[in-house]
Design a protein around this motif. Sequence first.
Motif, mmCIF file in Angstrom:
data_model
loop_
_atom_site.group_PDB
_atom_site.id
_atom_site.type_symbol
_atom_site.label_atom_id
_atom_site.label_comp_id
_atom_site.label_asym_id
_atom_site.label_seq_id
_atom_site.Cartn_x
_atom_site.Cartn_y
_atom_site.Cartn_z
ATOM 1 N N SER A 53 -57.418 -81.174 -27.598
ATOM 2 C CA SER A 53 -57.569 -82.449 -28.318
ATOM 3 C C SER A 53 -57.307 -82.295 -29.804
ATOM 4 O O SER A 53 -56.709 -83.175 -30.432
ATOM 5 N N CYS A 54 -57.755 -81.186 -30.370
ATOM 6 C CA CYS A 54 -57.544 -80.964 -31.802
ATOM 7 C C CYS A 54 -56.055 -80.798 -32.107
ATOM 8 O O CYS A 54 -55.545 -81.362 -33.073
ATOM 9 N N ILE A 55 -55.365 -80.040 -31.263
ATOM 10 C CA ILE A 55 -53.919 -79.864 -31.459
ATOM 11 C C ILE A 55 -53.208 -81.208 -31.321
ATOM 12 O O ILE A 55 -52.339 -81.550 -32.129
ATOM 13 N N MET A 56 -53.597 -81.998 -30.309
ATOM 14 C CA MET A 56 -52.962 -83.308 -30.119
ATOM 15 C C MET A 56 -53.230 -84.218 -31.312
ATOM 16 O O MET A 56 -52.351 -84.969 -31.748
ATOM 17 N N THR A 57 -54.432 -84.136 -31.881
ATOM 18 C CA THR A 57 -54.773 -84.964 -33.043
ATOM 19 C C THR A 57 -53.900 -84.620 -34.244
ATOM 20 O O THR A 57 -53.364 -85.526 -34.904
ATOM 21 N N ILE A 58 -53.719 -83.332 -34.531
ATOM 22 C CA ILE A 58 -52.890 -82.963 -35.683
ATOM 23 C C ILE A 58 -51.430 -83.325 -35.426
ATOM 24 O O ILE A 58 -50.704 -83.720 -36.338
ATOM 25 N N MET A 59 -50.996 -83.251 -34.159
ATOM 26 C CA MET A 59 -49.648 -83.709 -33.824
ATOM 27 C C MET A 59 -49.533 -85.212 -34.056
ATOM 28 O O MET A 59 -48.515 -85.688 -34.559
ATOM 29 N N GLY A 60 -50.572 -85.949 -33.687
ATOM 30 C CA GLY A 60 -50.577 -87.400 -33.895
ATOM 31 C C GLY A 60 -50.506 -87.770 -35.363
ATOM 32 O O GLY A 60 -49.780 -88.690 -35.756
ATOM 33 N N ILE A 61 -51.260 -87.049 -36.198
ATOM 34 C CA ILE A 61 -51.226 -87.295 -37.644
ATOM 35 C C ILE A 61 -49.826 -87.012 -38.181
ATOM 36 O O ILE A 61 -49.250 -87.813 -38.921
ATOM 37 N N THR A 62 -49.274 -85.872 -37.777
ATOM 38 C CA THR A 62 -47.933 -85.487 -38.237
ATOM 39 C C THR A 62 -46.883 -86.478 -37.742
ATOM 40 O O THR A 62 -45.975 -86.858 -38.495
ATOM 41 N N ALA A 63 -47.012 -86.896 -36.490
ATOM 42 C CA ALA A 63 -46.064 -87.866 -35.937
ATOM 43 C C ALA A 63 -46.119 -89.172 -36.712
ATOM 44 O O ALA A 63 -45.079 -89.729 -37.082
ATOM 45 N N THR A 64 -47.323 -89.654 -36.976
ATOM 46 C CA THR A 64 -47.490 -90.902 -37.736
ATOM 47 C C THR A 64 -46.855 -90.779 -39.121
ATOM 48 O O THR A 64 -46.135 -91.679 -39.567
ATOM 49 N N ASP A 65 -47.130 -89.659 -39.796
ATOM 50 C CA ASP A 65 -46.588 -89.444 -41.140
ATOM 51 C C ASP A 65 -45.069 -89.373 -41.161
ATOM 52 O O ASP A 65 -44.446 -89.602 -42.197
ATOM 53 N N ASN A 66 -44.473 -89.031 -40.021
ATOM 54 C CA ASN A 66 -43.015 -88.862 -39.951
ATOM 55 C C ASN A 66 -42.321 -89.938 -39.120
ATOM 56 O O ASN A 66 -41.144 -89.811 -38.801
ATOM 57 N N GLY A 67 -43.049 -90.992 -38.758
ATOM 58 C CA GLY A 67 -42.460 -92.094 -38.012
ATOM 59 C C GLY A 67 -42.006 -91.719 -36.610
ATOM 60 O O GLY A 67 -41.013 -92.255 -36.113
ATOM 61 N N ILE A 68 -42.718 -90.793 -35.967
ATOM 62 C CA ILE A 68 -42.372 -90.346 -34.614
ATOM 63 C C ILE A 68 -43.409 -90.921 -33.653
ATOM 64 O O ILE A 68 -44.609 -90.780 -33.860
ATOM 65 N N ASP A 69 -42.957 -91.541 -32.585
ATOM 66 C CA ASP A 69 -43.857 -92.164 -31.609
ATOM 67 C C ASP A 69 -44.143 -91.179 -30.472
ATOM 68 O O ASP A 69 -43.262 -90.907 -29.654
ATOM 69 N N ILE A 70 -45.370 -90.644 -30.436
ATOM 70 C CA ILE A 70 -45.742 -89.739 -29.346
ATOM 71 C C ILE A 70 -46.832 -90.347 -28.454
ATOM 72 O O ILE A 70 -47.411 -89.649 -27.622
ATOM 73 N N GLU A 71 -47.060 -91.649 -28.618
ATOM 74 C CA GLU A 71 -48.060 -92.310 -27.773
ATOM 75 C C GLU A 71 -47.694 -92.127 -26.302
ATOM 76 O O GLU A 71 -46.536 -92.258 -25.917
ATOM 77 N N GLY A 72 -48.693 -91.818 -25.510
ATOM 78 C CA GLY A 72 -48.469 -91.595 -24.088
ATOM 79 C C GLY A 72 -48.319 -90.123 -23.731
ATOM 80 O O GLY A 72 -48.226 -89.774 -22.550
ATOM 81 N N THR A 73 -48.299 -89.253 -24.732
ATOM 82 C CA THR A 73 -48.230 -87.817 -24.463
ATOM 83 C C THR A 73 -49.463 -87.398 -23.679
ATOM 84 O O THR A 73 -50.576 -87.821 -23.982
#
Length: 135
Positions: A53-73
């Motif tokens: 969950s922690c790894i997914m959260t930091i990926m989510g933050i990074t994705a948001t900051d870079n305009g990458i949609d990873i919802e549904g991962t």
Amino acid sequence: MSATIKSRYLGKLRVESTHLQSGNRLITDAPTDNRGKGEAFSPTDLLATSLGSCIMTIMGITATDNGIDIEGTEIEITKIMASEPRRVAEVVIEFFFPDKKYTDEQKQIIEKVAGTSPVPLSVSAKLKQTIRFHW
């Protein structure tokens, strides 16, 4: 400094913990291979879950900051135990990203932060962390 979590032993190897800020509660049981009922997450299950969950959260933050949609991962987490001493020896975390035609650059941005969040950096160096990406 005030407490974050309050826990209470309920007997029969079961513990109820309350997240004080939100009031959310969870129960842990000892696993069946260690005299428990296995009716809820074990403490070591939560360790493995926290890692993923922690790894997914930091990926989510990074994705948001870079305009990458990873919802549904989705994440599949496998906990591998060792004995003497009994401990979590390895956690295998597999990320399954939705088919959104990610570029190689986007994949690299997301993969690069996988081990940089608080939980992966806080656990013992003896814990093997295997991370796999399925794009």
